[in-house]
Design an enzyme around this catalytic site. Structure first.
Site, PDB file in Angstrom:
ATOM      1  N   GLY A 140       0.816  -1.219   0.000  1.00  0.00           N
ATOM      2  CA  GLY A 140       0.000   0.000   0.000  1.00  0.00           C
ATOM      3  C   GLY A 140       0.841   1.256   0.000  1.00  0.00           C
ATOM      4  N   ASP A 141       1.869   1.283   0.845  1.00  0.00           N
ATOM      5  CA  ASP A 141       2.723   2.465   0.928  1.00  0.00           C
ATOM      6  C   ASP A 141       3.491   2.682  -0.378  1.00  0.00           C
ATOM      7  OD1 ASP A 141       2.105   3.098   3.637  1.00  0.00           O
ATOM      8  OD2 ASP A 141       3.401   1.474   4.284  1.00  0.00           O
ATOM      9  N   ILE A 142       4.012   1.604  -0.940  1.00  0.00           N
ATOM     10  CA  ILE A 142       4.792   1.729  -2.175  1.00  0.00           C
ATOM     11  C   ILE A 142       3.916   2.209  -3.327  1.00  0.00           C
ATOM     12  CG2 ILE A 142       6.047   0.417  -3.933  1.00  0.00           C
ATOM     13  CD1 ILE A 142       7.111  -1.330  -1.607  1.00  0.00           C
ATOM     14  N   GLY A 145       3.119   5.848  -2.965  1.00  0.00           N
ATOM     15  CA  GLY A 145       4.274   6.667  -3.315  1.00  0.00           C
ATOM     16  C   GLY A 145       4.457   6.795  -4.811  1.00  0.00           C
TER      17      GLY A 145
END
Length: 343
Positions: A140-142, A145
């Site tokens: 999710g974070d990647i 980003g």
């Protein structure tokens, strides 16, 4: 050129990465050093006038601001989009949050793992006879980003164009929406066919054959799910009857006969070491790869040849250790981008 200068501002409160995330020795985790490579870092308290003034000084010299606070936080500190634009009319702002800047859930706390659940990914990940699992990487974070980086580039390109056209200055990236983009036709399949996808272990429904197959030592990942590759794969595993079956040119038919096809592949792969299976299938033009661990990756010639492993001396406890850091993606003009320093 030297490329863009990236400043990573750890605001006021202790940085979450450095408090409870994978620090096995020393004062700074390898996770933080990996994420912060080629970035400059500073810690500021934006609630204090001195911290706010320092940020505004940086805004005057910057092209892009990326923030990931809960919606309304920058506004409470008098650092919202309007204030930033007063200081630098050309600035573009990327706002990353759990649920976006508007909507009934905008004020909820959001982390990447929760976004993977809310965005539909977690429900379809794992085995059907047990609870869903999380991928062993911050998907999710990647993804958020990457969507944020694309948004920043779109706004910068719009800023440079001449003529009368829209020049967006604020991008709203929600963690869960970034995940939702990755599950592709999850909802269209539900509406069109009444299929509410469930967990199917490591395979994608309808993508046959594609998956992990056991060898004498370890296993390999094989993707033989296009019609032409399927024929080559079946020939390679000694099943010309399946290769020449005209009905199996249809992916839907292959899906119906998945167990039969997987059994044929498994009977072949279990006769070989993983490296031998890769060599044979490479020669046949079948997409295949060994499943590599960290210990395998650091010995892999392809990783090394493309500078995806770059060594740096890093102090851990009292000693300097040689640590291989991930390289930078992408390469430009055939030249690997160096990791100039670690966080």
């Amino acid at each position: 050129g030297a490329g863009p200068e990236i400043l990573d501002d750890h605001v006021g409160l202790a940085d979450q990465v450095e408090n409870g995330v994978r620090s096995f020795g020393g004062t700074t985790s390898m996770m933080f050093r990996t994420i912060a490579r080629n970035k400059r870092s500073v810690t500021l308290d934006l609630r204090a006038p001195e911290g706010a003034d320092a940020i505004l000084d940086l805004v005057r010299q910057s092209d892009v601001i990326i923030e990931n606070f809960r919606p309304g936080t920058l506004e409470r500190w008098n650092l919202g989009p309007d204030r930033l634009a007063e200081v630098n009319p050309d600035i573009v702002l990327v706002r990353i949050s759990g649920y976006g800047q508007n909507g009934p859930y905008k004020d909820k706390t959001g982390f990447g793992g929760v976004a993977e659940a809310f965005g539909g990914l977690r429900h379809i990940t794992g085995y059907p006879d047990r609870e869903s699992v999380r991928a062993a990487a911050p998907i999710g974070d990647i993804l958020a980003g990457l969507h944020g980086a694309v948004a920043a580039l779109v706004m910068l390109l719009a800023r440079r164009r001449d003529g009368a056209h829209s020049r967006p200055a604020v991008a709203d990236v929600a963690l869960y929406e970034s995940v939702f983009m990755a599950v592709e036709s999850l909802v269209p399949d539900y509406d069109a066919y009444g299929i509410n996808r469930e967990r199917t272990a490591g395979n994608l429904p309808g993508v046959v054959p594609s998956g992990v197959y056991p060898c004498r030592n370890g296993s390999v990942m094989i993707a033989g799910n296009s019609s032409r590759v399927f024929g080559r794969l079946m020939e390679a595993v000694g099943r010309p009857d399946l290769a020449n079956d005209p009905t199996l040119a249809d992916g839907d038919v292959r899906y119906q006969r998945e167990a039969e096809i997987d059994e044929a592949i498994t009977l072949w792969t279990t006769q070989y070491e993983a490296a031998e299976a890769v060599t044979e299938l490479d020669a046949a033009g079948v997409p295949v790869g060994e499943i590599l661990s960290a210990a395998d990756i650091v010995d892999n010639e392809h990783f090394r040849s493309r500078s995806m492993l770059q060594s740096h001396k890093i102090r851990i406890e009292d000693d300097l250790e040689e640590v291989r850091m991930p390289g930078v993606v992408p390469q430009f003009d055939g030249v690997a981008t160096p990791v100039r320093w670690v966080g």
